[in-house]
Design an enzyme around this catalytic site. Sequence first.
Site, PDB file in Angstrom:
ATOM      1  N   SER A 174      -0.491   2.309   8.223  1.00 55.86           N
ATOM      2  CA  SER A 174       0.896   2.752   8.396  1.00 55.86           C
ATOM      3  C   SER A 174       0.904   4.232   8.735  1.00 55.86           C
ATOM      4  CB  SER A 174       1.693   2.483   7.111  1.00 55.86           C
ATOM      5  OG  SER A 174       2.975   3.081   7.213  1.00 55.86           O
ATOM      6  N   GLY A 206       0.113   9.077   6.215  1.00 54.12           N
ATOM      7  CA  GLY A 206      -0.444   7.818   6.693  1.00 54.12           C
ATOM      8  C   GLY A 206      -1.082   7.082   5.525  1.00 54.12           C
ATOM      9  N   LYS A 207      -1.329   5.818   5.663  1.00 57.64           N
ATOM     10  CA  LYS A 207      -2.091   5.072   4.641  1.00 57.64           C
ATOM     11  C   LYS A 207      -2.585   3.780   5.252  1.00 57.64           C
ATOM     12  CE  LYS A 207      -2.432   5.904   0.287  1.00 57.64           C
ATOM     13  NZ  LYS A 207      -3.134   6.990  -0.290  1.00 57.64           N
ATOM     14  N   GLY A 208      -3.785   3.380   4.886  1.00 52.04           N
ATOM     15  CA  GLY A 208      -4.327   2.132   5.406  1.00 52.04           C
ATOM     16  C   GLY A 208      -4.889   1.286   4.290  1.00 52.04           C
ATOM     17  N   ASP A 261      -9.613   6.187  -0.596  1.00 50.08           N
ATOM     18  CA  ASP A 261      -8.551   5.883  -1.572  1.00 50.08           C
ATOM     19  C   ASP A 261      -9.164   4.874  -2.545  1.00 50.08           C
ATOM     20  OD1 ASP A 261      -5.480   6.362  -1.835  1.00 50.08           O
ATOM     21  OD2 ASP A 261      -5.649   4.217  -2.073  1.00 50.08           O
TER      22      ASP A 261
END
Length: 426
Positions: free
Chosen positions: A54, A99-101, A140
Site C-alpha cells: 500500500s 507505505g506498508k507491505g 517489519d
Amino acid sequence: MWEETKKFIKQTGKKLGLDSGTIERITEPEMVHEFIIPLKRENGELQVFKAYRSQHNSLRGPYKGGIRFHPDVSKEEVMALSALMSIKCAVVNIPYGGGKGGVKVDPKKLSERELEALSRAYAAKIAPFIGQDKDIPAPDVNTNPTIMGWMHEEYEKIKGVKEPAAFTGKPVSRGGSKGRVEATGYGGVVVLEKILNLIKNSRHKSPNFKLNFPSGKKITVAVQGFGNVGYHFAKFAVEKGFKVIAVSDSKGAVLVKEGLDPDTTLECKNEKGTVAGCYCKGSVCDVRFGKTISKEALLELPVDILVPAALEGAINKQNMKKIKAKIIVEMANGPVTTEAYEYLSKKGVLIIPDVLANAGGVTVSYLEWVQGRQGFWWEKQEVLDKLEKIMQKASEEVWKYSLRHNTTLKEAAFLLAIERIAQNLV
Ligand code: NAD
C-alpha cells in the site's frame, strides 16, 4: 483497523478546518498493489500466497514503510499501517509519505530456502513500483536485515543498477546503518526525557494530565516485552537514571524492586529462554533480589511509567481500570486501544503516542537512506546524535501543539502531521 484509522484522520482534518476533498485526498491510499506469489515448496507442492504493497501518500516524499510476513496480513491492515506511516514520518518531519507491505504467510512454516524464494519473489513483483525516489521498503513483523538483503539484491539484479538507498534495514555489510538496532528503544527514551523536561519547565500546565513525581526519588519503569525495542528502551532508560523494576516477555515477567540490570537480565533470558526467574541486579542474578510475576500483573504495577513494547491492544477494555502508571510510552504499534486511550487520558494518564514514541526506527531508516544516497556512512554515535536531535524537536513540536489545541499528545501528533501533509497540496 482501517476504519478506525480513517475515522481519526478525518476527525483531525475537520478540526484543522480542511475541506472534504482535501481530507479525502489525505485519507485514502494513492495506490494499493494486490498480487499473488506462487511458491514451489520443497516437497514439490505449489502454494499461492496473497501479498500487498500500500502506497498511502507521496505529498511529502517517496513512500516509506515495512514489509511484514504474517498469517493475519490483509489489504485493510496494510492500508491502515501505511496511513499511520504517513503520519509518523510527518510527525518527525522526515521527507517521506507512508507505505506498508505484507505477505499473508506464516514464515515459521517455511524452510530457509523457501523463505528466501518468497522474499525474492515479493521484491520482483514490487520492483517496478519502488526505488529510492519512489518507495523505500524496510523490515517489519517477521522480516529482518537478512530478508532485506535478499530483497535488495533481487531488486538491484532486476533493475540492473546499484541503488543502496532502495531498501533500509539492510545488514551493515550491504549498506545498512550503524545504530539501527538500538534506534527505536533509544528514540523512545529521548522522547520520554524531553517530554518530562517540557512538563517540568513549562509555564503552561496542561489540563490534560496530572503528574506528580516525588522529588529525590528515581522514576520507576515497567517494560512489557523484552525484545529488541523493550531491551534497548530499558538499557538506555537505566543509563539515563530511571529505575527499571520489571520486564516481561511472552512467557512471564520479573519484578526487582531495587531496579534490575538490563544487560545481565538479557544474558539470563538468552540462557533460560525467558526473563521469568532472572532476578538480576548489577552483574549478579540471585533469587533474593526479586520475584516472578505474571505478564498480566506487570501491566498493573504501581510504577510511574509503563512501557508497552510487545503487541498491539495490550492495554484494553479488560485491564484499563487496573492501570496505575502515570505515564504510558507506546513503544509497540497501537498497544493502547482507542477505548482505553480515552478512558486513561480522561483519568489524567499521559500517553506518549506510538507515532512519536517509536518513530526512532523510521528515523534511522531515513538516516540509512541519506547515507546510501551520499555513499558515505557514519559511525554509530553520529547516527544516534542525529536521531536524538530529530526526536527532541518532534517531541517539542507535538507538546506545543497539545497545549495550543488543548488536546492529548496523540491528537496533537495527528494535527501536526496532517497539517504538514496538507501544506504540500497546491
Ligand atoms: P521483538 O519480537 O524483538 O520483541 C517482542 C517481545 O515481546 C518478545 O520478547 C516477546 O516475548 C514479547 N511478548 C510477546 N507477547 C507478549 C506478552 N503477551 N506479554 C509480554 N511480552 C510479550 O519485537 P520488537 O522489534 O522489539 O518490536 C516490539 C514492538 O515494537 C512491535 O509492536 C513492533 O511493531 C514495534 N516497533 C518496532 C520497531 C523496531 O524498530 N523493531 C519500530 C517501531 C515499532
